[in-house]
Design a protein around this motif. Structure first.
Motif, short mmCIF file in Angstrom:
data_model
loop_
_atom_site.label_atom_id
_atom_site.label_comp_id
_atom_site.label_asym_id
_atom_site.label_seq_id
_atom_site.Cartn_x
_atom_site.Cartn_y
_atom_site.Cartn_z
N VAL A 1 7.04 49.66 54.27
CA VAL A 1 7.29 51.10 54.17
C VAL A 1 8.71 51.36 53.69
O VAL A 1 8.94 52.24 52.85
CB VAL A 1 7.01 51.79 55.53
CG1 VAL A 1 7.50 53.22 55.53
CG2 VAL A 1 5.53 51.73 55.85
N LEU A 2 9.68 50.59 54.17
CA LEU A 2 11.06 50.78 53.72
C LEU A 2 11.21 50.52 52.23
O LEU A 2 11.86 51.28 51.51
CB LEU A 2 11.99 49.87 54.52
CG LEU A 2 12.26 50.28 55.96
CD1 LEU A 2 13.11 49.24 56.65
CD2 LEU A 2 12.93 51.63 56.02
N PHE A 3 10.60 49.43 51.74
CA PHE A 3 10.68 49.15 50.31
C PHE A 3 9.96 50.22 49.50
O PHE A 3 10.40 50.61 48.42
CB PHE A 3 10.09 47.78 50.01
CG PHE A 3 11.01 46.64 50.35
CD1 PHE A 3 12.17 46.45 49.64
CD2 PHE A 3 10.70 45.78 51.38
CE1 PHE A 3 13.03 45.42 49.94
CE2 PHE A 3 11.55 44.74 51.69
CZ PHE A 3 12.72 44.56 50.98
N ASP A 4 8.87 50.71 50.02
CA ASP A 4 8.11 51.74 49.33
C ASP A 4 8.92 53.03 49.25
O ASP A 4 8.97 53.69 48.20
CB ASP A 4 6.79 51.98 50.07
CG ASP A 4 5.75 52.62 49.20
OD1 ASP A 4 5.73 52.30 47.99
OD2 ASP A 4 4.96 53.43 49.72
N PHE B 1 23.71 50.56 50.73
CA PHE B 1 23.22 50.69 52.10
C PHE B 1 21.91 49.94 52.29
O PHE B 1 21.70 49.28 53.31
CB PHE B 1 23.04 52.16 52.48
CG PHE B 1 24.31 52.88 52.76
CD1 PHE B 1 25.27 52.33 53.60
CD2 PHE B 1 24.56 54.11 52.19
CE1 PHE B 1 26.45 52.99 53.87
CE2 PHE B 1 25.73 54.79 52.44
CZ PHE B 1 26.69 54.22 53.29
N PHE B 2 21.04 50.04 51.31
CA PHE B 2 19.76 49.35 51.42
C PHE B 2 19.95 47.84 51.43
O PHE B 2 19.32 47.13 52.23
CB PHE B 2 18.84 49.76 50.26
CG PHE B 2 17.47 49.20 50.39
CD1 PHE B 2 16.56 49.76 51.26
CD2 PHE B 2 17.10 48.08 49.66
CE1 PHE B 2 15.30 49.22 51.39
CE2 PHE B 2 15.84 47.55 49.79
CZ PHE B 2 14.94 48.12 50.65
N LEU B 3 20.81 47.32 50.56
CA LEU B 3 21.07 45.87 50.54
C LEU B 3 21.74 45.40 51.83
O LEU B 3 21.46 44.29 52.30
CB LEU B 3 21.92 45.51 49.33
CG LEU B 3 21.18 45.49 48.00
CD1 LEU B 3 22.14 45.18 46.86
CD2 LEU B 3 20.05 44.49 48.02
N ALA B 4 22.61 46.22 52.41
CA ALA B 4 23.22 45.85 53.69
C ALA B 4 22.15 45.71 54.77
O ALA B 4 22.17 44.76 55.56
CB ALA B 4 24.26 46.89 54.09
N GLY B 5 21.21 46.64 54.80
CA GLY B 5 20.10 46.55 55.75
C GLY B 5 19.22 45.35 55.48
O GLY B 5 18.76 44.67 56.41
N PHE B 6 18.98 45.06 54.22
CA PHE B 6 18.14 43.93 53.85
C PHE B 6 18.81 42.61 54.24
O PHE B 6 18.16 41.70 54.77
CB PHE B 6 17.84 43.97 52.36
CG PHE B 6 16.87 42.93 51.90
CD1 PHE B 6 15.55 42.95 52.33
CD2 PHE B 6 17.27 41.93 51.05
CE1 PHE B 6 14.66 41.99 51.91
CE2 PHE B 6 16.39 40.96 50.62
CZ PHE B 6 15.08 40.99 51.07
N ILE B 7 20.11 42.49 54.00
CA ILE B 7 20.84 41.29 54.39
C ILE B 7 20.82 41.13 55.91
O ILE B 7 20.64 40.03 56.44
CB ILE B 7 22.28 41.32 53.83
CG1 ILE B 7 22.23 41.19 52.31
CG2 ILE B 7 23.16 40.24 54.45
CD1 ILE B 7 23.54 41.48 51.62
#
Length: 137
Positions: free
Chosen positions: A86-89, A119-125
């Motif tokens: 859902v987050l990626f979507d 921000f998204f990449l920080a969450g993904f990492i």
């Protein structure tokens, strides 16, 4: 025709196009659709055959015999993967308006998108470091 007569005629057409009467066909369609569904369900309930055999009452799912209790707990990994999907979507959904209007948004829009990606990449990492994508227990 006088100017006042033209103004009143134009005002009348504006009122007519925004009146509730224009929604009457939609309301009638919903009404008849609900009545139709109710009548068809009632007819099939009263007219249809009612032969409950042991084969018909047996739980059947995709041709696979059911094993165990359906209420057994599932691993949290499945829910975590669903949330990540859902987050990626949602990320893709937010990129679409920028892709359509990137020229009008200019450099400030580009900066906002870069900040969003950061921000998204920080969450993904963070997710990767926590081991959320590892399937081994």
């Amino acid at each position: 025709m006088s100017m006042m007569h033209l103004f009143l005629l134009q005002a009348k057409t504006v009122v007519d196009t925004n009146s509730a009467v224009n929604y009457l066909p939609i309301a009638l369609q919903f009404f008849f659709a609900i009545i139709f569904v109710g009548v068809m369900m009632g007819i099939t309930h009263f007219v249809g055959p009612k032969r409950n055999t042991s084969d018909k009452l047996e739980i059947f799912e995709s041709g696979i015999e059911s094993l165990g209790n359906a209420r057994q707990p599932m691993a949290i990994k499945y829910f975590l993967v669903a949330i990540l999907f859902v987050l990626f979507d949602v990320e893709v959904i937010f990129f679409y308006p920028y892709a359509i209007n990137f020229r009008e948004l200019g450099w400030s829009g580009f900066g906002a998108v870069i900040m969003f990606i950061a921000f998204f990449l920080a969450g993904f990492i963070y997710i990767i470091k926590k081991g959320a994508l590892k399937w081994e227990d």
